[in-house]
Write an enzyme that holds these catalytic residues in place. Structure first.
Site, PDB file in Angstrom:
ATOM      1  CE  LYS A  10      -3.874  -2.346   2.205  1.00  0.00           C
ATOM      2  NZ  LYS A  10      -4.820  -2.323   3.334  1.00  0.00           N
ATOM      3  CE1 TYR A  51      -9.488  -2.592  -0.024  1.00  0.00           C
ATOM      4  CE2 TYR A  51      -8.801  -0.914  -1.590  1.00  0.00           C
ATOM      5  CZ  TYR A  51      -8.493  -1.848  -0.619  1.00  0.00           C
ATOM      6  OH  TYR A  51      -7.188  -2.033  -0.238  1.00  0.00           O
ATOM      7  CG  ASN A 114      -3.770  -2.367   6.699  1.00  0.00           C
ATOM      8  OD1 ASN A 114      -3.430  -2.544   5.537  1.00  0.00           O
ATOM      9  ND2 ASN A 114      -5.034  -2.420   7.083  1.00  0.00           N
ATOM     10  CG  HIS A 117      -5.158  -6.559  -0.273  1.00  0.00           C
ATOM     11  ND1 HIS A 117      -6.343  -6.765   0.389  1.00  0.00           N
ATOM     12  CD2 HIS A 117      -5.194  -7.341  -1.379  1.00  0.00           C
ATOM     13  CE1 HIS A 117      -7.077  -7.633  -0.309  1.00  0.00           C
ATOM     14  NE2 HIS A 117      -6.400  -7.993  -1.382  1.00  0.00           N
ATOM     15  CD  GLU A 128      -8.529  -9.419  -3.616  1.00  0.00           C
ATOM     16  OE1 GLU A 128      -7.381  -9.891  -3.417  1.00  0.00           O
ATOM     17  OE2 GLU A 128      -9.293  -9.099  -2.684  1.00  0.00           O
TER      18      GLU A 128
END
Length: 137
Positions: A10, A51, A114, A117, A128
């Site tokens: 990320k 998402y 965080n 992913h 995905e």
């Protein structure tokens, strides 16, 4: 059983210069192989596909803003039990709950940003990977 999974490093991982460290941890796992890798800035359309299930939830817009705030490294990793393995390597979303030795346990600071992913199932991984690497057979 060999599997493939999507991994996203990320914007916070890229900003903080942790890409090499995280990729190194993935590469040193026995029998795991990076089969696709790309640095890219994600457009809203891609983020909405990825998402979409979270649309309408309180964290949706902040998550979309964060994920569009800078480049990410998208990769596909192949190997034995790689879906379960990468998620274990990443650690829980909450960096305080994440064990030392996990990516989030060692480098995480807050829940929303965080670092990584990883697909949570074979079905998610297939969906995905098609979003991020549509040409990957």
């Amino acid at each position: 059983m060999s599997q493939r999974t999507l991994v996203l490093l990320k914007p916070d991982a890229v900003r903080r210069g942790l890409v090499g460290e995280i990729l190194g941890r993935i590469e040193t796992k026995a029998n795991w192989q990076i089969v696709a890798l790309e640095l890219r800035t994600l457009e809203r359309e891609v983020l909405e596909q990825h998402y979409g299930e979270h649309m309408g939830k309180p964290f949706y817009e902040p998550l979309m803003e964060f994920m569009a705030s800078g480049p990410v490294v998208a990769l596909v990793v192949k190997g034995e039990r790689v879906i379960e393995g990468v998620r274990a390597l990443a650690g829980p979303t909450d960096p305080i709950a994440a064990a030392p030795g996990s990516i989030r346990g060692d480098f995480g600071t807050i829940v929303r940003e965080n670092l990584i992913h990883a697909s949570d199932s074979e079905e998610s991984a297939e969906r995905e990977m098609k979003i991020f690497f549509p040409g990957l057979a």
